[in-house]
Every structure is written in C-alpha cells, then in structure tokens.
Design a protein around this motif. Structure first.
Motif, PDB file in Angstrom:
ATOM      1  N   GLY A 215       0.819  -1.209   0.000  1.00  6.80           N
ATOM      2  CA  GLY A 215       0.000   0.000   0.000  1.00  6.80           C
ATOM      3  C   GLY A 215       0.854   1.260   0.000  1.00  6.80           C
ATOM      4  O   GLY A 215       0.560   2.213  -0.733  1.00  6.80           O
ATOM      5  N   ASN A 216       1.910   1.262   0.807  1.00  2.92           N
ATOM      6  CA  ASN A 216       2.811   2.420   0.829  1.00  2.92           C
ATOM      7  C   ASN A 216       3.517   2.582  -0.501  1.00  2.92           C
ATOM      8  O   ASN A 216       3.691   3.701  -0.980  1.00  2.92           O
ATOM      9  CB  ASN A 216       3.816   2.306   1.971  1.00  2.92           C
ATOM     10  CG  ASN A 216       3.230   2.714   3.299  1.00  2.92           C
ATOM     11  OD1 ASN A 216       2.446   3.652   3.375  1.00  2.92           O
ATOM     12  ND2 ASN A 216       3.593   2.011   4.344  1.00  2.92           N
ATOM     13  N   LEU A 217       3.921   1.476  -1.112  1.00  4.60           N
ATOM     14  CA  LEU A 217       4.546   1.588  -2.426  1.00  4.60           C
ATOM     15  C   LEU A 217       3.557   2.169  -3.432  1.00  4.60           C
ATOM     16  O   LEU A 217       3.889   3.093  -4.176  1.00  4.60           O
ATOM     17  CB  LEU A 217       5.043   0.228  -2.929  1.00  4.60           C
ATOM     18  CG  LEU A 217       5.596   0.284  -4.363  1.00  4.60           C
ATOM     19  CD1 LEU A 217       6.915   1.049  -4.416  1.00  4.60           C
ATOM     20  CD2 LEU A 217       5.744  -1.106  -4.950  1.00  4.60           C
ATOM     21  N   ARG A 218       2.342   1.628  -3.459  1.00  2.94           N
ATOM     22  CA  ARG A 218       1.351   2.064  -4.460  1.00  2.94           C
ATOM     23  C   ARG A 218       1.049   3.554  -4.374  1.00  2.94           C
ATOM     24  O   ARG A 218       0.764   4.184  -5.388  1.00  2.94           O
ATOM     25  CB  ARG A 218       0.059   1.256  -4.296  1.00  2.94           C
ATOM     26  CG  ARG A 218       0.171  -0.161  -4.790  1.00  2.94           C
ATOM     27  CD  ARG A 218      -1.193  -0.860  -4.763  1.00  2.94           C
ATOM     28  NE  ARG A 218      -1.023  -2.290  -4.759  1.00  2.94           N
ATOM     29  CZ  ARG A 218      -1.244  -3.080  -3.712  1.00  2.94           C
ATOM     30  NH1 ARG A 218      -1.670  -2.587  -2.570  1.00  2.94           N
ATOM     31  NH2 ARG A 218      -1.048  -4.381  -3.809  1.00  2.94           N
ATOM     32  N   SER A 219       1.090   4.106  -3.162  1.00  8.45           N
ATOM     33  CA  SER A 219       0.749   5.521  -2.989  1.00  8.45           C
ATOM     34  C   SER A 219       1.982   6.433  -3.010  1.00  8.45           C
ATOM     35  O   SER A 219       1.855   7.635  -2.788  1.00  8.45           O
ATOM     36  CB  SER A 219      -0.012   5.717  -1.674  1.00  8.45           C
ATOM     37  OG  SER A 219       0.821   5.412  -0.566  1.00  8.45           O
ATOM     38  N   SER A 220       3.152   5.864  -3.293  1.00 12.00           N
ATOM     39  CA  SER A 220       4.396   6.623  -3.153  1.00 12.00           C
ATOM     40  C   SER A 220       4.755   7.434  -4.394  1.00 12.00           C
ATOM     41  O   SER A 220       4.426   7.069  -5.528  1.00 12.00           O
ATOM     42  CB  SER A 220       5.558   5.669  -2.838  1.00 12.00           C
ATOM     43  OG  SER A 220       5.877   4.884  -3.975  1.00 12.00           O
ATOM     44  N   THR A 221       5.483   8.507  -4.149  1.00  6.90           N
ATOM     45  CA  THR A 221       6.102   9.274  -5.221  1.00  6.90           C
ATOM     46  C   THR A 221       7.133   8.412  -5.932  1.00  6.90           C
ATOM     47  O   THR A 221       7.309   8.529  -7.152  1.00  6.90           O
ATOM     48  CB  THR A 221       6.752  10.553  -4.648  1.00  6.90           C
ATOM     49  OG1 THR A 221       5.729  11.328  -4.005  1.00  6.90           O
ATOM     50  CG2 THR A 221       7.425  11.377  -5.722  1.00  6.90           C
ATOM     51  N   LEU A 222       7.791   7.528  -5.200  1.00  5.96           N
ATOM     52  CA  LEU A 222       8.765   6.626  -5.799  1.00  5.96           C
ATOM     53  C   LEU A 222       8.123   5.860  -6.954  1.00  5.96           C
ATOM     54  O   LEU A 222       8.650   5.848  -8.066  1.00  5.96           O
ATOM     55  CB  LEU A 222       9.290   5.656  -4.726  1.00  5.96           C
ATOM     56  CG  LEU A 222      10.464   4.743  -5.084  1.00  5.96           C
ATOM     57  CD1 LEU A 222      11.153   4.269  -3.814  1.00  5.96           C
ATOM     58  CD2 LEU A 222      10.070   3.558  -5.921  1.00  5.96           C
ATOM     59  N   LEU A 223       6.966   5.242  -6.718  1.00  5.48           N
ATOM     60  CA  LEU A 223       6.307   4.467  -7.772  1.00  5.48           C
ATOM     61  C   LEU A 223       5.811   5.376  -8.891  1.00  5.48           C
ATOM     62  O   LEU A 223       5.932   5.033 -10.064  1.00  5.48           O
ATOM     63  CB  LEU A 223       5.148   3.650  -7.202  1.00  5.48           C
ATOM     64  CG  LEU A 223       4.424   2.783  -8.238  1.00  5.48           C
ATOM     65  CD1 LEU A 223       5.344   1.706  -8.802  1.00  5.48           C
ATOM     66  CD2 LEU A 223       3.170   2.162  -7.632  1.00  5.48           C
ATOM     67  N   ARG A 224       5.272   6.532  -8.548  1.00  4.15           N
ATOM     68  CA  ARG A 224       4.783   7.452  -9.578  1.00  4.15           C
ATOM     69  C   ARG A 224       5.908   7.855 -10.524  1.00  4.15           C
ATOM     70  O   ARG A 224       5.771   7.800 -11.746  1.00  4.15           O
ATOM     71  CB  ARG A 224       4.148   8.692  -8.935  1.00  4.15           C
ATOM     72  CG  ARG A 224       3.577   9.677  -9.959  1.00  4.15           C
ATOM     73  CD  ARG A 224       2.873  10.855  -9.316  1.00  4.15           C
ATOM     74  NE  ARG A 224       3.642  11.567  -8.320  1.00  4.15           N
ATOM     75  CZ  ARG A 224       4.625  12.436  -8.608  1.00  4.15           C
ATOM     76  NH1 ARG A 224       4.963  12.695  -9.851  1.00  4.15           N
ATOM     77  NH2 ARG A 224       5.261  13.057  -7.637  1.00  4.15           N
ATOM     78  N   LEU A 225       7.064   8.224  -9.945  1.00  7.42           N
ATOM     79  CA  LEU A 225       8.203   8.620 -10.771  1.00  7.42           C
ATOM     80  C   LEU A 225       8.713   7.442 -11.605  1.00  7.42           C
ATOM     81  O   LEU A 225       9.019   7.593 -12.796  1.00  7.42           O
ATOM     82  CB  LEU A 225       9.331   9.168  -9.893  1.00  7.42           C
ATOM     83  CG  LEU A 225       9.048  10.507  -9.211  1.00  7.42           C
ATOM     84  CD1 LEU A 225      10.142  10.837  -8.209  1.00  7.42           C
ATOM     85  CD2 LEU A 225       8.884  11.619 -10.229  1.00  7.42           C
ATOM     86  N   LEU A 226       8.796   6.274 -10.981  1.00  6.67           N
ATOM     87  CA  LEU A 226       9.264   5.095 -11.697  1.00  6.67           C
ATOM     88  C   LEU A 226       8.374   4.798 -12.895  1.00  6.67           C
ATOM     89  O   LEU A 226       8.857   4.583 -14.007  1.00  6.67           O
ATOM     90  CB  LEU A 226       9.301   3.896 -10.745  1.00  6.67           C
ATOM     91  CG  LEU A 226       9.751   2.569 -11.351  1.00  6.67           C
ATOM     92  CD1 LEU A 226      11.167   2.668 -11.906  1.00  6.67           C
ATOM     93  CD2 LEU A 226       9.647   1.464 -10.311  1.00  6.67           C
ATOM     94  N   ASN A 227       7.063   4.805 -12.685  1.00 11.12           N
ATOM     95  CA  ASN A 227       6.135   4.496 -13.768  1.00 11.12           C
ATOM     96  C   ASN A 227       6.100   5.577 -14.845  1.00 11.12           C
ATOM     97  O   ASN A 227       5.603   5.336 -15.944  1.00 11.12           O
ATOM     98  CB  ASN A 227       4.743   4.188 -13.229  1.00 11.12           C
ATOM     99  CG  ASN A 227       4.660   2.796 -12.643  1.00 11.12           C
ATOM    100  OD1 ASN A 227       5.453   1.917 -12.971  1.00 11.12           O
ATOM    101  ND2 ASN A 227       3.693   2.580 -11.765  1.00 11.12           N
TER     102      ASN A 227
END
Length: 144
Positions: free
Chosen positions: A92-104
C-alpha cells in the motif's frame, strides 16, 4: 520476476531472524524474517525451516504486487530492491508513493532518490531504516 539472491540477502540482513514472536518497534507481532499476520501472536515459535517457508511465501506476495504496480521495465536488481522496500513498508505504501509514480513515468533516477525518504517508524527517523533504504537504493541503481 523473482527476487534475486542480492535482494533476499538484503531482506534477511535487515529483517534478521527471530524464531520466537516479538513485537516490532511499532508494536506489530512479528516472527521469522519479519513475517507478520493474524497468526503471529505472543508465545508463537517456529523452526528455521518454517521461517524459510514463510519468507518464500511472503516474497511471492510482494513479487506479485510489484509486478502489478510497476508498468515500466525493471532489471533484476531494481525489482529486488522494490520487493525489499515493499516487504518492509507494505505494498500500500509503495502504491501511494512518489517513488512508484516517478518510476512508472520512466524517471528511474528520480525514483531511486526517493528511497531514503522512507526512514521513519511511528513518525520518527530510524537510523536502521535509513541504512536499509540506502542499501535498497544502491541495489536499485546497480545494473543487471
């Protein structure tokens, strides 16, 4: 994809191995290599073999979650770093993270820069979490 040996070592190193249930720094009952769940309660003990089995099952859960959340190609090390991150912080933390947004968005460097920001437990910075995030960041930035 599967977590590579470097990712498994990272998880084992930072989670540690405890064969008797304990409460982590935020009060969650934990056993083995950081396994949590409704079956983990005070007084529970397991064997090394059971700890290894729990780790393998937990890894499958996080590997599947990473596979669904990430929409860009990943190297084995990037994938394994994200499994370690999620193993510790939750999908859940990954899905809502800026890290994942930037990666995608294809911003691999921007995503890598996000790892150290996740160094808190109970709202407080934790040196051990910062060391883990830095190790994940290094693994993420390595080729292969």
């Amino acid at each position: 994809m599967k977590t590579n040996a470097a990712g498994i070592r990272l998880i084992q190193q930072f989670e540690g191995l405890r064969l008797a249930a304990y409460q982590d720094m935020v009060g969650v009952w934990t056993i083995g290599y950081g396994h949590t769940g409704p079956e983990v309660k005070k007084g529970l003990t397991i064997t090394q073999q059971q700890a290894d089995q729990l780790l393998a099952a937990d890894l499958e859960t996080f590997e599947t979650g990473i596979g669904k959340a990430v929409t860009v190609p990943l190297s084995a090390n990037q994938f394994s770093a994200l499994v370690s991150f999620s193993y510790n912080l939750g999908l859940g933390n990954l899905r809502s993270s800026t890290l994942l947004r930037l990666l995608n968005q294809g911003d691999y460097a921007g995503a890598a820069a996000q790892f150290p920001r996740w160094d808190r437990a109970g709202g407080q910075p934790v040196a051990g979490l910062l060391r883990r995030r830095q190790a994940e960041q290094v693994l993420f930035q390595q080729g292969a």
